[in-house]
Scaffold this motif. Structure first.
Motif, PDB file in Angstrom:
ATOM      1  N   SER A  99       0.829  -1.220   0.000  1.00 20.05           N
ATOM      2  CA  SER A  99       0.000   0.000   0.000  1.00 20.05           C
ATOM      3  C   SER A  99       0.857   1.261   0.000  1.00 20.05           C
ATOM      4  CB  SER A  99      -0.967   0.000   1.187  1.00 20.05           C
ATOM      5  OG  SER A  99      -0.261   0.174   2.389  1.00 20.05           O
ATOM      6  N   GLY A 100       2.077   1.175   0.534  1.00 16.83           N
ATOM      7  CA  GLY A 100       2.977   2.327   0.530  1.00 16.83           C
ATOM      8  C   GLY A 100       3.311   2.763  -0.892  1.00 16.83           C
ATOM      9  N   ALA A 101       3.358   1.777  -1.814  1.00 16.97           N
ATOM     10  CA  ALA A 101       3.655   2.098  -3.216  1.00 16.97           C
ATOM     11  C   ALA A 101       2.572   3.004  -3.792  1.00 16.97           C
ATOM     12  CB  ALA A 101       3.767   0.813  -4.036  1.00 16.97           C
ATOM     13  N   MET A 102       1.344   2.850  -3.299  1.00 16.75           N
ATOM     14  CA  MET A 102       0.249   3.697  -3.804  1.00 16.75           C
ATOM     15  C   MET A 102       0.474   5.155  -3.379  1.00 16.75           C
ATOM     16  SD  MET A 102      -2.844   1.009  -3.001  1.00 16.75           S
ATOM     17  CE  MET A 102      -4.153   1.884  -3.835  1.00 16.75           C
ATOM     18  N   TYR A 103       0.847   5.348  -2.095  1.00 12.86           N
ATOM     19  CA  TYR A 103       1.109   6.719  -1.616  1.00 12.86           C
ATOM     20  C   TYR A 103       2.342   7.301  -2.305  1.00 12.86           C
ATOM     21  CZ  TYR A 103      -2.470   5.712   1.794  1.00 12.86           C
ATOM     22  OH  TYR A 103      -3.672   5.380   2.377  1.00 12.86           O
ATOM     23  N   ARG A 104       3.299   6.447  -2.567  1.00 16.36           N
ATOM     24  CA  ARG A 104       4.510   6.923  -3.258  1.00 16.36           C
ATOM     25  C   ARG A 104       4.189   7.330  -4.698  1.00 16.36           C
ATOM     26  NH1 ARG A 104       9.765   5.307  -1.302  1.00 16.36           N
ATOM     27  NH2 ARG A 104       9.606   4.466   0.793  1.00 16.36           N
ATOM     28  N   ALA A 105       3.343   6.540  -5.389  1.00 14.70           N
ATOM     29  CA  ALA A 105       2.997   6.851  -6.788  1.00 14.70           C
ATOM     30  C   ALA A 105       2.188   8.153  -6.862  1.00 14.70           C
ATOM     31  CB  ALA A 105       2.216   5.692  -7.403  1.00 14.70           C
ATOM     32  N   ILE A 106       1.301   8.351  -5.887  1.00 18.17           N
ATOM     33  CA  ILE A 106       0.528   9.611  -5.844  1.00 18.17           C
ATOM     34  C   ILE A 106       1.495  10.783  -5.633  1.00 18.17           C
ATOM     35  CG2 ILE A 106      -1.206  10.916  -4.533  1.00 18.17           C
ATOM     36  CD1 ILE A 106      -2.516   8.127  -3.887  1.00 18.17           C
ATOM     37  N   THR A 107       2.461  10.589  -4.736  1.00 18.95           N
ATOM     38  CA  THR A 107       3.461  11.641  -4.470  1.00 18.95           C
ATOM     39  C   THR A 107       4.253  11.960  -5.734  1.00 18.95           C
ATOM     40  OG1 THR A 107       3.647  10.848  -2.200  1.00 18.95           O
ATOM     41  CG2 THR A 107       5.442  12.238  -2.998  1.00 18.95           C
ATOM     42  N   LEU A 108       4.633  10.917  -6.456  1.00 24.17           N
ATOM     43  CA  LEU A 108       5.384  11.129  -7.703  1.00 24.17           C
ATOM     44  C   LEU A 108       4.548  11.964  -8.680  1.00 24.17           C
ATOM     45  CD1 LEU A 108       7.880  10.415  -9.495  1.00 24.17           C
ATOM     46  CD2 LEU A 108       6.613   8.404 -10.271  1.00 24.17           C
ATOM     47  N   TYR A 109       3.268  11.629  -8.795  1.00 27.93           N
ATOM     48  CA  TYR A 109       2.386  12.390  -9.691  1.00 27.93           C
ATOM     49  C   TYR A 109       2.314  13.859  -9.245  1.00 27.93           C
ATOM     50  CZ  TYR A 109      -1.681  13.811 -12.395  1.00 27.93           C
ATOM     51  OH  TYR A 109      -2.528  14.482 -13.245  1.00 27.93           O
TER      52      TYR A 109
ATOM     53  N   ALA B 251      10.617   9.739  -1.202  1.00 29.81           N
ATOM     54  CA  ALA B 251      10.667   9.373   0.224  1.00 29.81           C
ATOM     55  C   ALA B 251      10.577  10.610   1.125  1.00 29.81           C
ATOM     56  CB  ALA B 251      11.944   8.590   0.524  1.00 29.81           C
ATOM     57  N   GLU B 252      11.143  11.713   0.665  1.00 28.79           N
ATOM     58  CA  GLU B 252      11.159  12.923   1.493  1.00 28.79           C
ATOM     59  C   GLU B 252       9.801  13.630   1.549  1.00 28.79           C
ATOM     60  OE1 GLU B 252      15.879  14.031   1.114  1.00 28.79           O
ATOM     61  OE2 GLU B 252      14.428  15.038  -0.179  1.00 28.79           O
ATOM     62  N   ASN B 253       8.924  13.319   0.611  1.00 29.04           N
ATOM     63  CA  ASN B 253       7.635  14.023   0.568  1.00 29.04           C
ATOM     64  C   ASN B 253       6.429  13.130   0.833  1.00 29.04           C
ATOM     65  OD1 ASN B 253       8.206  16.927  -0.405  1.00 29.04           O
ATOM     66  ND2 ASN B 253       9.514  15.652  -1.690  1.00 29.04           N
ATOM     67  N   VAL B 254       6.629  11.814   0.762  1.00 31.35           N
ATOM     68  CA  VAL B 254       5.474  10.904   0.800  1.00 31.35           C
ATOM     69  C   VAL B 254       4.666  10.964   2.101  1.00 31.35           C
ATOM     70  CG1 VAL B 254       6.851   8.864   1.477  1.00 31.35           C
ATOM     71  CG2 VAL B 254       4.688   8.541   0.304  1.00 31.35           C
ATOM     72  N   SER B 255       5.330  11.154   3.229  1.00 29.59           N
ATOM     73  CA  SER B 255       4.572  11.160   4.487  1.00 29.59           C
ATOM     74  C   SER B 255       3.633  12.346   4.569  1.00 29.59           C
ATOM     75  CB  SER B 255       5.512  11.148   5.690  1.00 29.59           C
ATOM     76  OG  SER B 255       6.060   9.865   5.831  1.00 29.59           O
TER      77      SER B 255
ATOM     78  N   THR C  40      17.778  10.299   9.099  1.00 27.05           N
ATOM     79  CA  THR C  40      16.884  11.453   9.273  1.00 27.05           C
ATOM     80  C   THR C  40      15.565  11.209   8.556  1.00 27.05           C
ATOM     81  OG1 THR C  40      18.796  12.877   9.355  1.00 27.05           O
ATOM     82  CG2 THR C  40      16.704  13.962   8.934  1.00 27.05           C
ATOM     83  N   ASN C  41      15.628  10.684   7.325  1.00 28.12           N
ATOM     84  CA  ASN C  41      14.402  10.448   6.566  1.00 28.12           C
ATOM     85  C   ASN C  41      13.486   9.458   7.295  1.00 28.12           C
ATOM     86  OD1 ASN C  41      13.177   8.467   4.112  1.00 28.12           O
ATOM     87  ND2 ASN C  41      12.729  10.652   3.995  1.00 28.12           N
ATOM     88  N   LEU C  42      14.062   8.397   7.838  1.00 28.70           N
ATOM     89  CA  LEU C  42      13.237   7.405   8.550  1.00 28.70           C
ATOM     90  C   LEU C  42      12.609   8.025   9.793  1.00 28.70           C
ATOM     91  CD1 LEU C  42      14.970   3.903   8.458  1.00 28.70           C
ATOM     92  CD2 LEU C  42      13.356   4.904   6.902  1.00 28.70           C
ATOM     93  N   GLU C  43      13.402   8.812  10.532  1.00 29.58           N
ATOM     94  CA  GLU C  43      12.885   9.416  11.773  1.00 29.58           C
ATOM     95  C   GLU C  43      11.737  10.387  11.464  1.00 29.58           C
ATOM     96  OE1 GLU C  43      17.028   9.189  14.371  1.00 29.58           O
ATOM     97  OE2 GLU C  43      16.428  11.095  13.493  1.00 29.58           O
ATOM     98  N   VAL C  44      11.943  11.208  10.440  1.00 33.80           N
ATOM     99  CA  VAL C  44      10.910  12.198  10.092  1.00 33.80           C
ATOM    100  C   VAL C  44       9.638  11.472   9.640  1.00 33.80           C
ATOM    101  CG1 VAL C  44      10.295  14.033   8.459  1.00 33.80           C
ATOM    102  CG2 VAL C  44      12.545  14.034   9.519  1.00 33.80           C
ATOM    103  N   ARG C  45       9.805  10.458   8.756  1.00 31.78           N
ATOM    104  CA  ARG C  45       8.624   9.746   8.257  1.00 31.78           C
ATOM    105  C   ARG C  45       7.869   9.029   9.378  1.00 31.78           C
ATOM    106  NH1 ARG C  45       8.625   5.859   3.981  1.00 31.78           N
ATOM    107  NH2 ARG C  45      10.834   5.420   4.115  1.00 31.78           N
ATOM    108  N   ASP C  46       8.628   8.363  10.252  1.00 32.57           N
ATOM    109  CA  ASP C  46       7.972   7.642  11.352  1.00 32.57           C
ATOM    110  C   ASP C  46       7.195   8.617  12.234  1.00 32.57           C
ATOM    111  OD1 ASP C  46       8.857   5.218  10.520  1.00 32.57           O
ATOM    112  OD2 ASP C  46      10.495   5.044  11.966  1.00 32.57           O
ATOM    113  N   TYR C  47       7.778   9.803  12.446  1.00 35.03           N
ATOM    114  CA  TYR C  47       7.100  10.787  13.302  1.00 35.03           C
ATOM    115  C   TYR C  47       5.798  11.243  12.636  1.00 35.03           C
ATOM    116  CZ  TYR C  47       5.984  14.657  16.282  1.00 35.03           C
ATOM    117  OH  TYR C  47       5.298  15.484  17.138  1.00 35.03           O
ATOM    118  N   ILE C  48       5.892  11.651  11.370  1.00 35.34           N
ATOM    119  CA  ILE C  48       4.684  12.146  10.677  1.00 35.34           C
ATOM    120  C   ILE C  48       3.653  11.016  10.571  1.00 35.34           C
ATOM    121  CG2 ILE C  48       3.742  13.147   8.543  1.00 35.34           C
ATOM    122  CD1 ILE C  48       6.472  14.397   8.000  1.00 35.34           C
ATOM    123  N   ASP C  49       4.092   9.818  10.191  1.00 33.44           N
ATOM    124  CA  ASP C  49       3.157   8.699   9.993  1.00 33.44           C
ATOM    125  C   ASP C  49       2.405   8.344  11.284  1.00 33.44           C
ATOM    126  OD1 ASP C  49       4.080   8.605   7.408  1.00 33.44           O
ATOM    127  OD2 ASP C  49       5.360   6.843   7.706  1.00 33.44           O
ATOM    128  N   SER C  50       3.071   8.500  12.430  1.00 36.27           N
ATOM    129  CA  SER C  50       2.394   8.087  13.660  1.00 36.27           C
ATOM    130  C   SER C  50       1.709   9.252  14.395  1.00 36.27           C
ATOM    131  CB  SER C  50       3.366   7.359  14.597  1.00 36.27           C
ATOM    132  OG  SER C  50       4.544   8.077  14.708  1.00 36.27           O
TER     133      SER C  50
END
Ligand code: DC
Length: 229
Positions: free
Chosen positions: A34-44, A97-101, A176-186
């Motif tokens: 399902s993450g690929a779906m959010y990533r593809a939307i972000t790419l668009y 990765a930097e924008n998907v969250s 840094t990317n993992l920490e930021v994403r985990d924070y926003i995602d949760s």
């Protein structure tokens, strides 16, 4: 033959997709990242300069997005198509990765993705991994796994994966990317990442892929024996 829905949620780079893929192959189930779906939307959104803080731009853009998964024989797994273009490789880029969250936190984006994810589960026999699959997408799933791993192990895994794409990437950038994403995602308002009450926690920090698959298959067997589907 009885079929169930299996959800695998957890923080970034816990190996969710790896386990989901292996389980689906073993059981002859459909695998959905399902993450690929959010990533593809972000790419668009990035390609078309869509401001995801602007609701009307987001709604209009989503009308022009079609997401599909197609099976790739070479990689023996399903890959994502954005408006008929295979973007499986492109969506792993650091800029995505930097924008998907941020994109995944937008209500309209989540509604768009969740609607499609639920449809994919209509006939069961599916393994879907993500952040809110056991809590929001399939709250009645027969088996829910919440995968965890030591943060240092997760950074190392993602670093090695990203190096194949970008030899200049540093371990600090990945961390840094993992920490930021985990924070926003949760911490986001809609459907944040959290363990479903009835999910089973599986820590794979010290498990081989073979061992974690063995544990998951045992859980599947138990659920198939006890579920009424
Ligand atoms: O699993 P991944 O790292 O490819 O996911 C990319 C991003 O998508 C992740 O940072 C959060 C978001 N995501 C989400 O919000 N809900 C999901 N079910 C799956 C992913």
């Amino acid at each position: 033959m009885k079929k169930i829905i299996i959800t695998i949620d957890g923080y970034s780079s816990c190996g969710k997709s790896t386990l989901a893929k292996a389980l689906a192959a073993e059981l002859n189930y459909v695998f959905v990242d399902s993450g690929a779906m959010y990533r593809a939307i972000t790419l668009y959104f990035l390609r078309n300069h869509i401001d995801w803080n602007n609701k009307s731009q987001v709604v209009k853009a989503l009308e022009n997005i079609t997401l599909e998964f197609g099976y790739c024989d070479d990689n023996a797994t399903s890959e994502i198509y954005l408006n008929d273009e295979n973007v499986e490789w492109l969506i792993r880029d650091m800029v995505v990765a930097e924008n998907v969250s941020e994109v995944a936190a937008v209500k309209e984006v989540r509604e768009f993705a969740v609607r499609q994810q639920r449809k994919m589960g209509d006939t069961k026999g599916i393994v879907m991994d993500g952040r809110d699959i056991g809590t929001t997408v399939f709250p009645d799933a027969e088996l829910k796994i919440f995968l965890t791993a030591d943060p240092a192990v997760r950074v190392e895994r993602r670093f090695r994966e990203m190096l194949t794409k970008n030899p200049h990437i540093t371990i600090d950038e990945v961390k840094t990317n993992l920490e930021v994403r985990d924070y926003i995602d949760s911490h986001r308002e809609f459907s944040p990442l959290k363990k479903a009450d009835d999910a089973i926690v599986l820590d794979n920090s010290n498990l081989s892929m073979k061992d974690q698959l063995k544990i998951a298959l045992k859980l599947v067997k138990e659920r198939l024996e006890t579920s009424k589907v």
